[in-house]
Design an enzyme around this catalytic site. Structure first.
Site, mmCIF file in Angstrom:
data_model
loop_
_atom_site.group_PDB
_atom_site.id
_atom_site.type_symbol
_atom_site.label_atom_id
_atom_site.label_comp_id
_atom_site.label_asym_id
_atom_site.label_seq_id
_atom_site.Cartn_x
_atom_site.Cartn_y
_atom_site.Cartn_z
ATOM 1 N N GLY A 45 0.821 -1.231 0.132
ATOM 2 C CA GLY A 45 0.173 0.240 0.012
ATOM 3 C C GLY A 45 0.691 1.439 0.047
ATOM 4 O O GLY A 45 2.164 1.245 0.449
ATOM 5 N N GLN A 50 2.742 10.218 1.150
ATOM 6 C CA GLN A 50 4.126 9.329 1.012
ATOM 7 C C GLN A 50 5.137 9.510 0.118
ATOM 8 O O GLN A 50 6.178 9.378 0.121
ATOM 9 C CB GLN A 50 3.864 7.764 1.252
ATOM 10 C CG GLN A 50 3.280 7.236 2.554
ATOM 11 C CD GLN A 50 3.336 6.070 2.688
ATOM 12 O OE1 GLN A 50 2.169 5.299 2.214
ATOM 13 N NE2 GLN A 50 4.041 5.351 3.154
ATOM 14 N N CYS A 102 5.546 0.147 7.396
ATOM 15 C CA CYS A 102 4.932 1.140 6.322
ATOM 16 C C CYS A 102 6.195 1.598 5.770
ATOM 17 O O CYS A 102 7.377 1.566 6.233
ATOM 18 C CB CYS A 102 4.518 2.389 7.451
ATOM 19 S SG CYS A 102 4.323 3.958 6.528
ATOM 20 N N LEU A 103 6.111 1.880 4.442
ATOM 21 C CA LEU A 103 7.510 2.101 3.693
ATOM 22 C C LEU A 103 7.986 3.492 3.931
ATOM 23 O O LEU A 103 9.285 3.697 3.631
ATOM 24 C CB LEU A 103 6.846 2.413 2.093
ATOM 25 C CG LEU A 103 6.229 1.150 1.335
ATOM 26 C CD1 LEU A 103 6.017 1.389 -0.148
ATOM 27 C CD2 LEU A 103 7.444 -0.085 1.595
ATOM 28 N N HIS A 144 -4.790 1.487 7.285
ATOM 29 C CA HIS A 144 -3.768 1.969 7.610
ATOM 30 C C HIS A 144 -3.459 3.201 6.307
ATOM 31 O O HIS A 144 -2.784 4.127 6.811
ATOM 32 C CB HIS A 144 -2.407 0.972 7.386
ATOM 33 C CG HIS A 144 -1.020 1.388 7.311
ATOM 34 N ND1 HIS A 144 -0.099 1.006 8.214
ATOM 35 C CD2 HIS A 144 -0.434 2.181 6.218
ATOM 36 C CE1 HIS A 144 1.008 1.546 7.790
ATOM 37 N NE2 HIS A 144 0.805 2.230 6.884
ATOM 38 N N GLU A 145 -3.940 2.733 5.000
ATOM 39 C CA GLU A 145 -3.455 3.691 4.019
ATOM 40 C C GLU A 145 -4.389 5.154 4.010
ATOM 41 O O GLU A 145 -4.112 6.063 4.075
ATOM 42 C CB GLU A 145 -3.727 3.155 2.719
ATOM 43 C CG GLU A 145 -2.862 2.040 2.393
ATOM 44 C CD GLU A 145 -1.418 2.372 2.457
ATOM 45 O OE1 GLU A 145 -1.009 3.405 2.213
ATOM 46 O OE2 GLU A 145 -0.679 1.377 2.994
ATOM 47 N N HIS A 148 -3.101 7.782 6.760
ATOM 48 C CA HIS A 148 -2.008 8.254 5.811
ATOM 49 C C HIS A 148 -2.590 9.824 5.521
ATOM 50 O O HIS A 148 -2.117 10.752 5.446
ATOM 51 C CB HIS A 148 -1.321 7.704 4.858
ATOM 52 C CG HIS A 148 -0.167 6.879 5.287
ATOM 53 N ND1 HIS A 148 0.931 7.507 5.824
ATOM 54 C CD2 HIS A 148 -0.060 5.472 4.874
ATOM 55 C CE1 HIS A 148 1.826 6.474 5.978
ATOM 56 N NE2 HIS A 148 1.306 5.312 5.695
HETATM 57 NI NI NI Z 1 2.120 3.512 5.736
#
Ligand code: NI
Length: 195
Positions: A45, A50, A102-103, A144-145, A148
């Site tokens: 995701g 991000q 998380c990236l 989660h996304e 963000h």
């Molecule tokens: Ni994330």
């Protein structure tokens, strides 16, 4: 085009996002870039903040979890998914603990408690209204996304005890001492090439 991913500590991850009004060529190329960026980072995701953008939009690709989802008898819609202007319309009272990463927070994984099932409304990349009922990994990733887009990171949910244990790695990220298998942008807007 692979975009660099903004790291924990960068203000972009905490800024407000704006609803998308219409699809444009620019939006379509952002979506393509975000999917490519997510795949390049082996992520499941990725949300617009991000990559330093303020659109209310994220992409998801749970293909690597397809077997697990099938075993749990959870339907998986065609992947990747593009979710524009998402809203949670329902969440279950039952919660589950699941490990998240998380990236934007490389190499940190922690268990987070969230509602087990959700119903989410969004627009797809053709700007058509969709509604999805999701459980298991899909419910997890969608929550989660979506977080963000409100400037919320999974580490915000951790107990002060768990947070204290992460203080050093998180501070290093804030200070730009970070590396990943994909390109990054640190708090000071420094580009860090993929290792
Ligand atoms: Ni994330």
């Amino acid at each position: 085009m692979v975009l660099p991913i903004y790291v924990y500590g960068h203000e972009a991850l905490r800024e407000e996002t704006e609803p998308v009004e219409e699809t444009t060529e620019d939006l379509q190329s952002l979506i393509d870039d975000m999917i490519e960026t997510m795949h390049n980072a082996a992520g499941i995701g990725l949300a617009a903040p991000q990559v330093g953008r303020s659109e209310r939009l994220f992409v998801v690709d749970l293909t690597p979890m397809a077997d697990e989802m099938a075993k749990a008898e959870e339907p998986l819609p065609p992947q990747p998914m593009v979710c524009i202007n998402p809203t949670l319309v329902e969440e279950s009272d039952t919660t589950v603990d699941m490990e998240e990463g998380c990236l934007s927070i490389p190499e940190v994984r922690e268990a987070v408690t969230r509602p087990e099932r959700i119903r989410m409304r969004y627009r797809d990349r053709n700007f058509e209204e969709q509604e999805i009922e999701a459980g298991h990994m899909l419910a997890r990733v969608l929550q989660h996304e979506r977080d963000h887009l409100d400037g919320v990171l999974f580490t915000d949910y951790l107990s002060s005890f768990r947070k204290r244990l992460l203080r050093r790695p998180l501070r290093e990220m804030v200070n730009g001492v970070v590396e990943a298998d994909y390109p990054l942008v640190t708090k000071g807007d420094e580009r860090v090439p993929a290792r």
